[in-house]
Design a protein around this motif. Structure first.
Motif, PDB file in Angstrom:
ATOM      1  N   TYR A 223       0.829  -1.211   0.000  1.00  0.00           N
ATOM      2  CA  TYR A 223       0.000   0.000   0.000  1.00  0.00           C
ATOM      3  C   TYR A 223       0.860   1.257   0.000  1.00  0.00           C
ATOM      4  CZ  TYR A 223      -3.874   3.086   1.310  1.00  0.00           C
ATOM      5  OH  TYR A 223      -4.817   4.087   1.329  1.00  0.00           O
ATOM      6  N   PHE A 224       1.822   1.313   0.899  1.00  0.00           N
ATOM      7  CA  PHE A 224       2.611   2.541   1.000  1.00  0.00           C
ATOM      8  C   PHE A 224       3.665   2.647  -0.103  1.00  0.00           C
ATOM      9  CE2 PHE A 224       0.659   2.237   5.195  1.00  0.00           C
ATOM     10  CZ  PHE A 224       0.071   3.501   5.237  1.00  0.00           C
ATOM     11  N   ASN A 225       4.019   1.526  -0.706  1.00  0.00           N
ATOM     12  CA  ASN A 225       4.828   1.625  -1.927  1.00  0.00           C
ATOM     13  C   ASN A 225       4.009   2.253  -3.053  1.00  0.00           C
ATOM     14  OD1 ASN A 225       7.298   0.659  -1.039  1.00  0.00           O
ATOM     15  ND2 ASN A 225       6.796  -1.482  -1.480  1.00  0.00           N
ATOM     16  N   ASN A 226       2.733   1.881  -3.159  1.00  0.00           N
ATOM     17  CA  ASN A 226       1.856   2.503  -4.156  1.00  0.00           C
ATOM     18  C   ASN A 226       1.640   3.985  -3.847  1.00  0.00           C
ATOM     19  OD1 ASN A 226      -0.230  -0.469  -4.459  1.00  0.00           O
ATOM     20  ND2 ASN A 226       1.625   0.091  -5.548  1.00  0.00           N
ATOM     21  N   ASP A 232       5.434  10.792  -5.975  1.00  0.00           N
ATOM     22  CA  ASP A 232       6.338  11.057  -7.101  1.00  0.00           C
ATOM     23  C   ASP A 232       5.700  12.010  -8.106  1.00  0.00           C
ATOM     24  OD1 ASP A 232       8.196   9.343  -6.005  1.00  0.00           O
ATOM     25  OD2 ASP A 232       7.631   7.626  -7.266  1.00  0.00           O
ATOM     26  N   VAL A 233       4.404  11.824  -8.377  1.00  0.00           N
ATOM     27  CA  VAL A 233       3.703  12.699  -9.321  1.00  0.00           C
ATOM     28  C   VAL A 233       3.713  14.133  -8.808  1.00  0.00           C
ATOM     29  CG1 VAL A 233       1.456  13.239 -10.347  1.00  0.00           C
ATOM     30  CG2 VAL A 233       2.245  10.870 -10.240  1.00  0.00           C
ATOM     31  N   VAL A 234       3.444  14.311  -7.516  1.00  0.00           N
ATOM     32  CA  VAL A 234       3.428  15.666  -6.944  1.00  0.00           C
ATOM     33  C   VAL A 234       4.814  16.296  -7.055  1.00  0.00           C
ATOM     34  CG1 VAL A 234       3.054  17.010  -4.852  1.00  0.00           C
ATOM     35  CG2 VAL A 234       1.546  15.090  -5.384  1.00  0.00           C
ATOM     36  N   GLU A 235       5.832  15.540  -6.727  1.00  0.00           N
ATOM     37  CA  GLU A 235       7.184  16.101  -6.772  1.00  0.00           C
ATOM     38  C   GLU A 235       7.616  16.399  -8.204  1.00  0.00           C
ATOM     39  OE1 GLU A 235       9.654  13.444  -4.554  1.00  0.00           O
ATOM     40  OE2 GLU A 235       8.736  13.986  -2.630  1.00  0.00           O
ATOM     41  N   GLU A 236       7.094  15.638  -9.169  1.00  0.00           N
ATOM     42  CA  GLU A 236       7.418  15.900 -10.576  1.00  0.00           C
ATOM     43  C   GLU A 236       6.752  17.173 -11.082  1.00  0.00           C
ATOM     44  OE1 GLU A 236       6.427  14.031 -15.005  1.00  0.00           O
ATOM     45  OE2 GLU A 236       6.106  12.807 -13.205  1.00  0.00           O
ATOM     46  N   LEU A 237       5.531  17.451 -10.619  1.00  0.00           N
ATOM     47  CA  LEU A 237       4.740  18.534 -11.198  1.00  0.00           C
ATOM     48  C   LEU A 237       4.694  19.797 -10.338  1.00  0.00           C
ATOM     49  CD1 LEU A 237       1.716  16.458 -12.584  1.00  0.00           C
ATOM     50  CD2 LEU A 237       3.730  17.293 -13.824  1.00  0.00           C
ATOM     51  N   THR A 238       5.391  19.811  -9.202  1.00  0.00           N
ATOM     52  CA  THR A 238       5.418  21.011  -8.356  1.00  0.00           C
ATOM     53  C   THR A 238       6.846  21.324  -7.934  1.00  0.00           C
ATOM     54  OG1 THR A 238       5.127  19.772  -6.285  1.00  0.00           O
ATOM     55  CG2 THR A 238       3.117  20.503  -7.420  1.00  0.00           C
ATOM     56  N   GLY A 241       8.251  23.755  -1.695  1.00  0.00           N
ATOM     57  CA  GLY A 241       7.708  24.955  -1.070  1.00  0.00           C
ATOM     58  C   GLY A 241       6.332  24.710  -0.482  1.00  0.00           C
ATOM     59  N   PRO A 242       5.677  25.793  -0.038  1.00  0.00           N
ATOM     60  CA  PRO A 242       4.377  25.669   0.654  1.00  0.00           C
ATOM     61  C   PRO A 242       3.297  24.966  -0.173  1.00  0.00           C
ATOM     62  CG  PRO A 242       5.298  27.864   0.960  1.00  0.00           C
ATOM     63  CD  PRO A 242       6.171  27.180  -0.039  1.00  0.00           C
ATOM     64  N   ARG A 243       3.267  25.197  -1.508  1.00  0.00           N
ATOM     65  CA  ARG A 243       2.235  24.564  -2.323  1.00  0.00           C
ATOM     66  C   ARG A 243       2.412  23.052  -2.311  1.00  0.00           C
ATOM     67  NH1 ARG A 243       1.837  23.471  -8.224  1.00  0.00           N
ATOM     68  NH2 ARG A 243      -0.385  23.434  -8.808  1.00  0.00           N
ATOM     69  N   ARG A 244       3.631  22.591  -2.510  1.00  0.00           N
ATOM     70  CA  ARG A 244       3.876  21.157  -2.481  1.00  0.00           C
ATOM     71  C   ARG A 244       3.580  20.596  -1.100  1.00  0.00           C
ATOM     72  NH1 ARG A 244       9.692  18.673  -4.026  1.00  0.00           N
ATOM     73  NH2 ARG A 244       8.982  19.220  -6.154  1.00  0.00           N
ATOM     74  N   ASP A 245       4.004  21.298  -0.037  1.00  0.00           N
ATOM     75  CA  ASP A 245       3.758  20.822   1.324  1.00  0.00           C
ATOM     76  C   ASP A 245       2.257  20.703   1.598  1.00  0.00           C
ATOM     77  OD1 ASP A 245       6.463  20.706   1.788  1.00  0.00           O
ATOM     78  OD2 ASP A 245       6.557  22.622   2.865  1.00  0.00           O
ATOM     79  N   GLN A 246       1.488  21.669   1.097  1.00  0.00           N
ATOM     80  CA  GLN A 246       0.033  21.623   1.293  1.00  0.00           C
ATOM     81  C   GLN A 246      -0.562  20.382   0.642  1.00  0.00           C
ATOM     82  OE1 GLN A 246      -2.048  24.843  -0.607  1.00  0.00           O
ATOM     83  NE2 GLN A 246      -4.052  23.910  -0.299  1.00  0.00           N
ATOM     84  N   ILE A 247      -0.123  20.068  -0.575  1.00  0.00           N
ATOM     85  CA  ILE A 247      -0.653  18.900  -1.286  1.00  0.00           C
ATOM     86  C   ILE A 247      -0.229  17.613  -0.593  1.00  0.00           C
ATOM     87  CG2 ILE A 247      -0.611  17.652  -3.470  1.00  0.00           C
ATOM     88  CD1 ILE A 247      -0.097  20.398  -4.831  1.00  0.00           C
ATOM     89  N   LEU A 248       1.036  17.510  -0.228  1.00  0.00           N
ATOM     90  CA  LEU A 248       1.518  16.306   0.443  1.00  0.00           C
ATOM     91  C   LEU A 248       0.843  16.108   1.792  1.00  0.00           C
ATOM     92  CD1 LEU A 248       5.362  16.448  -0.317  1.00  0.00           C
ATOM     93  CD2 LEU A 248       3.598  15.145  -1.511  1.00  0.00           C
ATOM     94  N   ARG A 287       9.950  10.854   3.364  1.00  0.00           N
ATOM     95  CA  ARG A 287       9.442  11.751   2.326  1.00  0.00           C
ATOM     96  C   ARG A 287       8.795  13.046   2.816  1.00  0.00           C
ATOM     97  NH1 ARG A 287       8.834   8.749  -2.610  1.00  0.00           N
ATOM     98  NH2 ARG A 287       8.158  10.716  -3.540  1.00  0.00           N
ATOM     99  N   PHE A 288       8.528  13.181   4.109  1.00  0.00           N
ATOM    100  CA  PHE A 288       7.780  14.345   4.579  1.00  0.00           C
ATOM    101  C   PHE A 288       8.634  15.209   5.497  1.00  0.00           C
ATOM    102  CE2 PHE A 288       4.679  11.160   3.437  1.00  0.00           C
ATOM    103  CZ  PHE A 288       3.700  11.874   2.765  1.00  0.00           C
ATOM    104  N   GLY A 289       8.852  16.451   5.077  1.00  0.00           N
ATOM    105  CA  GLY A 289       9.640  17.375   5.871  1.00  0.00           C
ATOM    106  C   GLY A 289       8.795  18.127   6.885  1.00  0.00           C
ATOM    107  N   PRO A 290       9.435  18.941   7.727  1.00  0.00           N
ATOM    108  CA  PRO A 290       8.707  19.697   8.768  1.00  0.00           C
ATOM    109  C   PRO A 290       7.630  20.619   8.192  1.00  0.00           C
ATOM    110  CG  PRO A 290      11.071  19.748   9.159  1.00  0.00           C
ATOM    111  CD  PRO A 290      10.889  19.147   7.804  1.00  0.00           C
TER     112      PRO A 290
END
Length: 667
Positions: A223-226, A232-238, A241-248, A287-290
């Motif tokens: 599950y968590f591999n999926n 990966d998609v989010v990191e490719e397309l953003t 910064g704050p926008r990426r952090d909000q989505i993640l 994968r998740f920063g502060p």
């Protein structure tokens, strides 16, 4: 004519559950030449393939594609995309169904707003669906300005040219979260996303056999591999910064932290819970920063901090405590005003039946959580505080249809209040007032016929919990719990207490016979009179001053037919002339005819009074439960006084005499 919508349905062994899906498609308001349906049979082994072939033979816009089983829904959806000819492609599960006008409304809304993605309002029957996303219509939104990330299931419309332009396809093979990968890419690539909230388009169903694919226990490693593929998609397309952090933050909150809270965590077998925790911790630290944690609510930040510090036992202890938190509410007032129902209520959280309290440290309000000293120290080192933003607490009142789960938020004004406790802490109680207009409550249109239940939802510090309202209510509430006639054409809206708990619900347009039950409770036969040739009766309902005289009246007698009378309504009293010459010498039941928009005519309800016209032509009103004189039971005769019991010595002598007689017979 150009096909407007292609509906793609991945099918695998749905059995009887496909019939609701099919019925919804056949009821669509789009004409058959305006949409097409592709059932992609992914190697079904039940009777479904034959059933689908039969449908395709009967309906030219239904198509069936049979293929070998791929093990999951990604490949059949891709097959459907490749076959589609519509301007938009709509993905649909084989055990769900569409609202009758769903395709027409979603297509028109997407065209009007030039949307690459159209999200229609969802209702969950036995399953959770996004709520806040569908508060209002959102014609042109993105992940930055609307809670789109709350809805990552594929049950949406996508512009086909948009999918082709970006070569968007679902991940194939037996896997989880292939819809997350697809939908988040669509959100991030779309020029515009449109959210249609004023009509329930998609009914998301929990099957009674529990066989929905999403309900099956998953392997945490896979599950968590999926899930990493969606990240990966989010990191490719953003950009970072704050926008990426909000989505993640959506995945950290919903797929990780919330899986380790309360009942959702504790219901897992211990070995599965530990495995789940280990996989979540590995992904969080990887994968998740502060910055992502700042997009979580306070209690969610606490759990995330405990995960990072690897304090599993503290997480379990906190989950066990959170299970005991319950939302409670009191219905304080209920009153009709100009066809609108004003609802006053208050709400707060309790733990084990005692109000939840918050601590104080100077000017700071603090969460009082059951944490070890080690946990508190670990959180402090991460910069995670126990501050409680209680001033941001809020409450919603939601009205939900009992049968189809359609729900709408009512307009609410609320205010949080601090109530000091003896130990220096404080509890928080939120008072609120909501307005329920039956003619606009369903996102601007009237509530449909049926039973509507009222639910309050308290949001505070990362807790969001729901409860029914009404079982606890003030002394004056019952007086305001009247039925009312609203709308044009008129129809009855009846607030009533449910059986058992006594929660507040609405019966819209006489779905039940509860008006007659209320009439027995609310109409005092002593207040009904005959004055000359006119009968005046109290009404078990509120009628607005401008409603005219919508109530009809008639007198009925078995084997004698019914006599109607012209009724005049004045407040809560209805008056009508008595046709005395036709009623003389008999007793008549009284019914009121209340308008019903669905029936197109009055629905008749018996009042708890009868009219009796004596032989001399004089009328009177009596309680209908009073039996006729001819059938009244005769006064029982006085009971015969039983003789006093015989003295003990006489009874003993009798036994001795019988014993001697028996002995003589034997000898």
């Amino acid at each position: 004519m150009t096909v407007k919508v292609s509906v793609v349905i991945a099918v695998y062994n749905p059995g009887k559950y496909v019939e609701d899906c099919v019925s919804g498609l056949l009821r669509q308001s789009l004409t058959p030449d305006e949409f097409e349906v592709f059932f992609v049979d992914d190697g079904s082994t039940d009777e479904t393939p034959a059933r689908l072939d039969q449908l395709a033979a009967e309906h030219p816009h239904f198509h069936v594609i049979h293929q070998e089983s791929s093990g999951w829904s990604g490949r059949p959806r891709n097959t459907g995309i490749d076959a589609a000819q519509g301007e938009y492609v709509m993905f649909h599960d084989h055990d769900d169904w569409l609202g009758d006008e769903a395709l027409e409304r979603m297509y028109a809304y997407g065209r009007a707003n030039d949307a690459d993605v159209v999200i229609g309002k969802m209702a969950g029957i036995g399953r959770s669906v996004p709520r806040g996303l569908f508060r209002i219509n959102r014609p042109r939104v993105t992940v930055e300005n609307a809670p789109l990330m709350d809805s990552l299931t594929p049950h949406k419309m996508f512009r086909r040219e948009f999918l082709t332009e970006h070569n968007m396809r679902f991940k194939e093979g037996r896997r989880r979260l292939e819809d997350h990968v697809f939908v988040v890419e669509a959100y991030l690539r779309a020029k515009s996303v449109a959210v249609l909230s004023d009509y329930v388009c998609y009914y998301h169903i929990a099957r009674d056999d529990g066989a929905n694919a999403g309900f099956q226990r998953f392997d945490p490693v896979g599950y968590f591999n999926n899930l990493r593929e969606a990240l990966d998609v989010v990191e490719e397309l953003t950009e970072p910064g704050p926008r990426r952090d909000q989505i993640l933050g959506r995945w950290l909150r919903a797929e990780m932290v919330e899986r380790l809270r309360g009942k959702r965590f504790l219901k897992n077998p211990e070995d599965h819970a530990e495995k789940l925790y280990r996989e979540i911790r590995g992904l969080l630290t990887e994968r998740f920063g502060p910055g992502v944690l700042t997009h979580l609510a306070p209690t969610q930040q606490v759990v995330a901090g405990l995960i990072i510090a690897d304090l599993y036992e503290d997480i379990r202890a906190l989950a066990a405590w959170e299970v005991r938190i319950k939302p409670t509410g009191t219905l304080d007032s209920l009153e009709w005003e100009n066809g609108r129902l004003n609802i006053g209520f208050s709400a707060e959280y309790e733990v084990d039946g005692v109000p939840l309290t918050f601590g104080r440290d100077g000017e700071r309000d603090l969460l009082e959580l059951p944490l070890s000293d080690e946990a508190r120290e670990a959180l402090a080192k991460q910069g995670i505080t126990l501050d409680a933003p209680v001033d941001d607490s809020d409450v919603d009142l939601v009205i939900r249809h009992r049968e189809n789960a359609a729900q709408y938020y009512l307009p609410v004004d609320s205010a949080p209040h601090r109530l000091d406790t003896a130990d220096g802490s404080f509890r928080q109680r939120i008072t609120a007032r909501a307005v329920l207009d039956p003619e606009t409550a369903a996102a601007g249109v009237p509530l449909t016929k049926g039973i509507w239940d009222l639910h309050l939802r308290i949001k505070s510090c990362g807790w969001s919990k729901e409860a029914r309202i009404g079982a606890v209510h003030g002394e004056d509430v019952e007086a305001g719990r009247l039925a009312a006639l609203t709308g044009e054409p008129r129809r009855l809206v009846l607030p009533y207490w449910t059986d058992g708990p006594g929660n507040l619900s609405l019966d819209v347009d006489q779905h039940t016979g509860k008006l007659e039950r209320d009439a027995v409770m609310l109409v005092d036969p002593a207040a009904a009179v005959v004055d000359g040739g006119t009968v005046r009766l109290p009404l078990p309902l509120h009628v607005a001053a401008d409603a005219g005289d919508p109530v009809q009246l008639r007198f009925e007698r078995k084997n004698a037919g019914a006599l109607s009378a012209d009724a005049v309504v004045d407040g809560r009293t209805v008056s009508a002339p008595l046709p005395l010459e036709k009623l003389t010498g008999m007793r008549w039941a009284v019914r009121i005819g209340v308008p019903s928009a669905a029936r197109g005519e009055a629905k008749w309800t018996r009042l708890p009074v009868d009219v009796v016209v004596d032989a001399d032509g004089k009328g009177r009103v009596i309680d209908r439960h009073t039996p006729p004189a001819s059938k009244r039971a005769p006064k029982p005769a006085p009971k015969k006084q039983s003789a006093p019991p015989r003295p003990l010595w006489r009874r003993a002598a009798g036994r001795l005499k019988r014993a001697l007689t028996d002995q003589q017979k034997k000898s």
